[in-house]
Design a protein around this motif. Structure first.
Motif, PDB file in Angstrom:
ATOM      1  N   ALA A  97       0.832  -1.198   0.000  1.00  0.00           N
ATOM      2  CA  ALA A  97       0.000   0.000   0.000  1.00  0.00           C
ATOM      3  C   ALA A  97       0.870   1.253   0.000  1.00  0.00           C
ATOM      4  CB  ALA A  97      -0.917  -0.012   1.216  1.00  0.00           C
ATOM      5  N   ARG A 163      -5.027   7.318   1.056  1.00  0.00           N
ATOM      6  CA  ARG A 163      -4.335   7.070   2.322  1.00  0.00           C
ATOM      7  C   ARG A 163      -5.326   7.135   3.485  1.00  0.00           C
ATOM      8  NH1 ARG A 163      -0.340  11.556   4.191  1.00  0.00           N
ATOM      9  NH2 ARG A 163      -2.354  12.387   4.813  1.00  0.00           N
ATOM     10  N   THR A 164      -6.170   8.152   3.459  1.00  0.00           N
ATOM     11  CA  THR A 164      -7.174   8.297   4.508  1.00  0.00           C
ATOM     12  C   THR A 164      -8.079   7.074   4.565  1.00  0.00           C
ATOM     13  OG1 THR A 164      -7.163  10.664   4.139  1.00  0.00           O
ATOM     14  CG2 THR A 164      -9.024   9.771   5.365  1.00  0.00           C
ATOM     15  N   PHE A 166      -7.536   4.050   3.407  1.00  0.00           N
ATOM     16  CA  PHE A 166      -6.782   2.860   3.811  1.00  0.00           C
ATOM     17  C   PHE A 166      -6.597   2.828   5.321  1.00  0.00           C
ATOM     18  CE2 PHE A 166      -4.210   1.385  -0.128  1.00  0.00           C
ATOM     19  CZ  PHE A 166      -5.351   1.468  -0.892  1.00  0.00           C
ATOM     20  N   TYR A 167      -6.433   4.018   5.890  1.00  0.00           N
ATOM     21  CA  TYR A 167      -6.087   4.090   7.320  1.00  0.00           C
ATOM     22  C   TYR A 167      -7.304   3.877   8.211  1.00  0.00           C
ATOM     23  CZ  TYR A 167      -3.520   5.650  11.446  1.00  0.00           C
ATOM     24  OH  TYR A 167      -2.917   5.704  12.657  1.00  0.00           O
ATOM     25  N   LEU A 168      -8.509   4.127   7.671  1.00  0.00           N
ATOM     26  CA  LEU A 168      -9.714   4.054   8.505  1.00  0.00           C
ATOM     27  C   LEU A 168      -9.923   2.723   9.228  1.00  0.00           C
ATOM     28  CD1 LEU A 168     -12.575   6.083   6.828  1.00  0.00           C
ATOM     29  CD2 LEU A 168     -11.375   6.518   8.963  1.00  0.00           C
ATOM     30  N   PRO A 169      -9.785   1.575   8.558  1.00  0.00           N
ATOM     31  CA  PRO A 169     -10.028   0.319   9.281  1.00  0.00           C
ATOM     32  C   PRO A 169      -9.126   0.166  10.505  1.00  0.00           C
ATOM     33  CG  PRO A 169      -9.922  -0.102   6.939  1.00  0.00           C
ATOM     34  CD  PRO A 169      -9.518   1.332   7.126  1.00  0.00           C
ATOM     35  N   PHE A 171      -7.698   2.626  12.200  1.00  0.00           N
ATOM     36  CA  PHE A 171      -8.000   3.650  13.202  1.00  0.00           C
ATOM     37  C   PHE A 171      -9.248   3.304  13.999  1.00  0.00           C
ATOM     38  CE2 PHE A 171      -9.499   7.870  14.613  1.00  0.00           C
ATOM     39  CZ  PHE A 171      -8.336   8.327  15.202  1.00  0.00           C
ATOM     40  N   ILE A 226      -3.409  -3.597   7.019  1.00  0.00           N
ATOM     41  CA  ILE A 226      -2.809  -3.061   5.788  1.00  0.00           C
ATOM     42  C   ILE A 226      -2.574  -1.555   5.900  1.00  0.00           C
ATOM     43  CG2 ILE A 226      -3.275  -2.566   3.353  1.00  0.00           C
ATOM     44  CD1 ILE A 226      -4.491  -5.326   3.135  1.00  0.00           C
ATOM     45  N   GLY A 227      -3.625  -0.819   6.276  1.00  0.00           N
ATOM     46  CA  GLY A 227      -3.490   0.636   6.305  1.00  0.00           C
ATOM     47  C   GLY A 227      -3.091   1.174   7.660  1.00  0.00           C
ATOM     48  N   ASN A 229      -0.557   1.919  11.188  1.00  0.00           N
ATOM     49  CA  ASN A 229       0.631   2.739  11.437  1.00  0.00           C
ATOM     50  C   ASN A 229       1.830   2.226  10.651  1.00  0.00           C
ATOM     51  OD1 ASN A 229      -0.963   4.068  13.169  1.00  0.00           O
ATOM     52  ND2 ASN A 229       0.044   3.393  15.035  1.00  0.00           N
ATOM     53  N   ILE A 232       2.049   3.867   7.455  1.00  0.00           N
ATOM     54  CA  ILE A 232       2.513   5.247   7.607  1.00  0.00           C
ATOM     55  C   ILE A 232       4.032   5.265   7.786  1.00  0.00           C
ATOM     56  CG2 ILE A 232       2.250   7.367   8.942  1.00  0.00           C
ATOM     57  CD1 ILE A 232      -0.305   6.475   7.529  1.00  0.00           C
ATOM     58  N   LEU A 233       4.549   4.315   8.567  1.00  0.00           N
ATOM     59  CA  LEU A 233       5.998   4.249   8.764  1.00  0.00           C
ATOM     60  C   LEU A 233       6.709   3.949   7.446  1.00  0.00           C
ATOM     61  CD1 LEU A 233       6.235   2.277  12.125  1.00  0.00           C
ATOM     62  CD2 LEU A 233       6.585   4.710  11.742  1.00  0.00           C
ATOM     63  N   ALA A 236       6.770   7.028   5.273  1.00  0.00           N
ATOM     64  CA  ALA A 236       7.814   7.977   5.680  1.00  0.00           C
ATOM     65  C   ALA A 236       9.180   7.485   5.241  1.00  0.00           C
ATOM     66  CB  ALA A 236       7.769   8.161   7.191  1.00  0.00           C
ATOM     67  N   PHE A 274      11.794  -2.871  12.808  1.00  0.00           N
ATOM     68  CA  PHE A 274      10.992  -2.299  13.890  1.00  0.00           C
ATOM     69  C   PHE A 274       9.570  -2.849  13.854  1.00  0.00           C
ATOM     70  CE2 PHE A 274       7.954   0.928  15.253  1.00  0.00           C
ATOM     71  CZ  PHE A 274       8.386   1.172  16.542  1.00  0.00           C
TER      72      PHE A 274
ATOM     73  N   MET B  22      -6.308   2.141  -7.180  1.00  0.00           N
ATOM     74  CA  MET B  22      -6.390   2.642  -5.805  1.00  0.00           C
ATOM     75  C   MET B  22      -7.836   2.857  -5.379  1.00  0.00           C
ATOM     76  SD  MET B  22      -3.381   2.624  -4.845  1.00  0.00           S
ATOM     77  CE  MET B  22      -3.025   3.610  -3.406  1.00  0.00           C
ATOM     78  N   MET B  29     -11.730  -1.459   1.193  1.00  0.00           N
ATOM     79  CA  MET B  29     -11.454  -1.144   2.590  1.00  0.00           C
ATOM     80  C   MET B  29     -12.683  -0.582   3.301  1.00  0.00           C
ATOM     81  SD  MET B  29      -8.383  -2.083   3.049  1.00  0.00           S
ATOM     82  CE  MET B  29      -7.169  -1.365   4.129  1.00  0.00           C
ATOM     83  N   PHE B  33     -17.886  -0.816   6.121  1.00  0.00           N
ATOM     84  CA  PHE B  33     -18.600   0.309   6.747  1.00  0.00           C
ATOM     85  C   PHE B  33     -19.912   0.592   6.012  1.00  0.00           C
ATOM     86  CE2 PHE B  33     -14.104   1.443   7.852  1.00  0.00           C
ATOM     87  CZ  PHE B  33     -14.220   1.154   9.202  1.00  0.00           C
ATOM     88  N   PHE B 268     -10.867  11.372  13.282  1.00  0.00           N
ATOM     89  CA  PHE B 268      -9.724  11.096  12.428  1.00  0.00           C
ATOM     90  C   PHE B 268      -9.569  12.145  11.335  1.00  0.00           C
ATOM     91  CE2 PHE B 268      -8.017   9.118   8.558  1.00  0.00           C
ATOM     92  CZ  PHE B 268      -6.731   8.941   9.016  1.00  0.00           C
ATOM     93  N   GLN B 272      -6.125  14.160  11.407  1.00  0.00           N
ATOM     94  CA  GLN B 272      -5.326  13.306  10.540  1.00  0.00           C
ATOM     95  C   GLN B 272      -3.856  13.696  10.408  1.00  0.00           C
ATOM     96  OE1 GLN B 272      -5.525  11.579   6.066  1.00  0.00           O
ATOM     97  NE2 GLN B 272      -6.950  13.119   6.594  1.00  0.00           N
ATOM     98  N   LEU B 276      -0.623  11.496  11.785  1.00  0.00           N
ATOM     99  CA  LEU B 276       0.305  10.800  10.915  1.00  0.00           C
ATOM    100  C   LEU B 276       1.739  11.236  11.194  1.00  0.00           C
ATOM    101  CD1 LEU B 276      -1.686  10.729   7.579  1.00  0.00           C
ATOM    102  CD2 LEU B 276      -1.636   9.104   9.437  1.00  0.00           C
ATOM    103  N   ILE B 279       2.932   9.498  14.480  1.00  0.00           N
ATOM    104  CA  ILE B 279       3.294   8.088  14.403  1.00  0.00           C
ATOM    105  C   ILE B 279       4.779   7.960  14.109  1.00  0.00           C
ATOM    106  CG2 ILE B 279       2.970   5.979  13.058  1.00  0.00           C
ATOM    107  CD1 ILE B 279       0.054   7.067  12.594  1.00  0.00           C
ATOM    108  N   GLN B 280       5.247   8.809  13.189  1.00  0.00           N
ATOM    109  CA  GLN B 280       6.667   8.750  12.827  1.00  0.00           C
ATOM    110  C   GLN B 280       7.540   9.205  13.987  1.00  0.00           C
ATOM    111  OE1 GLN B 280       6.767  11.111   9.276  1.00  0.00           O
ATOM    112  NE2 GLN B 280       4.926  10.104   8.591  1.00  0.00           N
TER     113      GLN B 280
END
Lengths: 351, 286
Positions: A97, A163-164, A166-169, A171, A226-227, A229, A232-233, A236, A274, B22, B29, B33, B268, B272, B276, B279-280
């Motif tokens: 992802a 990205r948003t 993907f991240y929802l599940p 979060f 999948i989506g 943290n 997100i790492l 980055a 990590f 995508m 995903m 919901f 969120f 957001q 994000l 987290i880093q």
């Protein structure tokens, strides 16, 4: 003079630390020592509670020897490891992802044609509704509208909308989504088996099936992983890979596969490491929060993990001492992993 | 750039396929919901029907949830508990982080190592003994008993040592010259903390607050064993209770689940960017 000032500095420093430090002592360090002691006693809620105060007995390693002879413990350890097999899939999913998101973000997409495609999707799904009627057509229009707006928003936002979503599940992951998935897996009224049956499969009884309950939990966990943290790492870390490396590879005529395995993957190694370590540590202690609402640990104990075992032993049958022994077994596993973690990190830093 | 590949699609459609892919993945995903919301609008008779769309839309299901279970109580309990844990943890962690990051005192580094060490403890180890301590002090089934251990011990969520670590990392990035200038002006350490470092740490504080709040809003194991009275349940425990009592009423259950998830989604969307970045901040050096 200098002794006095050092004492003063200690007092000031300690003063700021104190509220936090007292709390840490009271609720982490004291319980840690207490739980270590408990593991070597016969502490049982039935015999040691507000109403009964029987003498505690020191039993040495009895809890541990009983534990290692307990077939349930080995079964639950097996279940814990089995569920952790989902970890590599989750990590691969997060990496995939992140790679896709990076790619979408880097490459500008022509807005006009994209909006055209979105319109086509929208109109087509509307036509399906007009020709096919409800309810199938309605659903088609619903998803068509969704798809068209996500695509349009995705192109206009240069990919951040994906990205948003993907991240929802990850979060929202918690008891609420576990209860939701329990209903998605319902063999009679759930949409998963409805879809599988339409496609001509003979759908399993998911959470009610001894063989399928664990994979069902793993699939749900994958959806949330999948989506997470981790993605997100990875995002980055991918942003930090020097573009010169790729330029050099392009000059050498490297294939996409070579680019990935020779540049991206090694550059991501610290992040992957990590993620693996934290994932394994969480996985060893996990399972209860999913299994409690979804399967109750069943069927026939097939989704009872070590954390679930601790819950049952400690808070249902009340054998706190025995549950503590399990927790200390976990402690040893986590400790070994953390040492390994440090050793490898150090080697990495030395390189 | 190297010479253009002849297989490259024309510029107009470049990247379009990727966007379509995508979009498809995004839909997969969020499909659960979508089902959740649709199922929450069905009638009782349709609750067992696998069709996605309800034949008639029963918005009254949402009102019914409040009649069947004390849903509003659960939500309020969750917000109060998560709010207190967050406030206490962020505040004490900020004080401790200031001490570790900005003050020099004998023994500081040793205690900091102790803090790092506690972050590696599996939280299940402290679970039983924390419960026994709460039994001993008669705090089982009380909010005090629910909140305090959650602030200072990892019970499946973030806790004060992690918060201290996170904020220390953040404060180390604030230029030293600022403290020194304030000190020249005769400011006390407290003034430096309150007027200089704390305002500059706002992004770090916000990140920690979000982590802590969400973790405790979702926390399940600890509230499950601590709370015995239905009216005192937090939302996750309340949902489980709802499921076990009225699990057949899928339409109401899904309405309750929707109302539990929606505040999270709204939160969120608001936080957001902060989240994000946080987290880093928390993980890369962990």
């Amino acid at each position: 003079m200098s002794a006095r000032s050092s004492r003063r500095r200690w007092l000031v420093g300690m003063g700021f630390l104190l509220p936090n430090f007292i709390g840490l002592c009271a609720f982490t360090l004291v319980p840690l020592a207490l739980s270590f002691g408990m593991a070597f006693t016969d502490w049982d809620i039935l015999r040691h509670n507000v109403f009964r105060h029987e003498a505690l007995h020191f039993v040495g390693f009895e809890n541990f020897t009983r534990l290692f002879g307990d077939p349930q413990f080995w079964r639950d350890l097996g279940n814990t490891f089995f569920l952790m097999l989902g970890l590599p899939f989750g990590i691969a999913g997060s990496l995939g992802a992140a790679l896709l998101l990076t790619r979408v973000g880097r490459r500008r997409c022509a807005v006009g044609p994209a909006l055209g495609v979105a319109t086509v999707i929208f109109v087509a799904s509307g036509l399906v509704l007009l020709r096919g009627g409800m309810p199938g057509g309605g659903l088609c229009l619903l998803f068509g509208t969704f798809a068209a707006s996500v695509l349009a928003a995705g192109v206009l936002s240069n990919g951040t909308v994906y990205r948003t979503l993907f991240y929802l599940p990850s979060f929202t992951s918690g008891v609420a989504t576990f209860v939701l998935w329990k209903n998605l897996y319902n063999p009679h009224s759930g949409p998963i088996n409805l879809a599988l049956a339409r496609l001509g499969f003979d759908p399993p009884n998911w959470l009610g099936d001894y063989e399928w309950a664990k994979p069902a939990l793993m699939i749900m966990a994958l959806w949330a992983a999948i989506g997470s943290n981790n993605m997100i790492l990875y995002l980055a870390a991918l942003g930090n890979v020097s573009p010169e490396l790729y330029e050099a590879a392009d000059i050498d005529g490297a294939s996409p596969g070579q680019r990935f395995w020779n540049i991206t993957w090694p550059q991501l190694a610290p992040t992957t490491f990590f993620i693996v370590v934290t994932g394994v540590i969480a996985g060893l202690q996990g399972g209860f929060e999913m299994a409690r609402p979804m399967t109750g640990g069943g069927p026939a104990g097939s989704t009872t993990t070590l954390s679930y075992f601790i819950f049952t032993e400690g808070f249902e049958t009340g054998r706190l001492a025995y549950a503590s022994a399990v927790a200390w077994f976990l402690f040893v596993l986590v400790f070994i992993l953390s040492l390994l973690n440090f050793r490898l990190l150090k080697r990495h830093a030395d390189d | 750039m190297p010479t253009t590949d002849p297989r490259d699609p024309p510029a107009a459609t470049r990247g379009l396929g990727l966007h379509v892919l995508m979009t498809g993945l995004s839909l997969a995903m969020i499909a659960p919901f979508a089902w959740m919301v649709l199922a929450s609008l069905k009638s009782l008779a349709e609750a067992g029907d696998p069709a996605w769309l309800p034949r008639t839309y029963h918005w009254s299901n949402y009102a019914d949830v409040f009649r069947v279970i004390p849903f509003l109580r659960f939500v309020a309990n969750s917000f109060v508990v998560a709010g207190w844990v967050t406030f206490l943890q962020v505040f004490t962690s900020a004080l401790a982080a200031f001490s570790f990051a900005r003050l020099e005192w004998p023994g500081r580094d040793r205690i900091f190592f102790l803090y790092l060490g506690t972050m590696m403890l599996p939280w299940l180890v402290m679970l039983m003994s924390n419960y026994e301590i709460m039994v001993h002090f008669g705090l089982v089934d009380s909010y005090t008993g629910l909140v305090l251990p959650a602030v200072f011990c990892s019970l499946g969520t973030t806790f004060s040592a992690f918060g201290t670590f996170l904020l220390r990392q953040f404060m180390l990035g604030i230029p030293r010259a600022l403290d020194e200038a304030a000190e020249m002006d005769g400011a006390s350490k407290w003034r430096i903390f309150w007027d200089v470092i704390l305002p500059l740490s706002r992004p770090g504080l916000a990140t920690l607050a979000i982590f802590t709040f969400i973790g405790n809003y979702q926390s399940f194991f600890w509230p499950l064993i601590m709370m015995k009275t239905v009216d005192k349940y937090t939302l996750p425990v309340g949902l489980l209770f709802f499921d076990s009592e009225h699990g057949q009423a899928t339409h109401l259950l899904m309405a309750a689940v929707t109302m539990s998830v929606l505040p999270l989604i709204a939160l969120f969307v608001i936080v957001q960017r902060q989240l994000l970045r946080g987290i880093q901040l928390g993980a890369v050096k962990g």
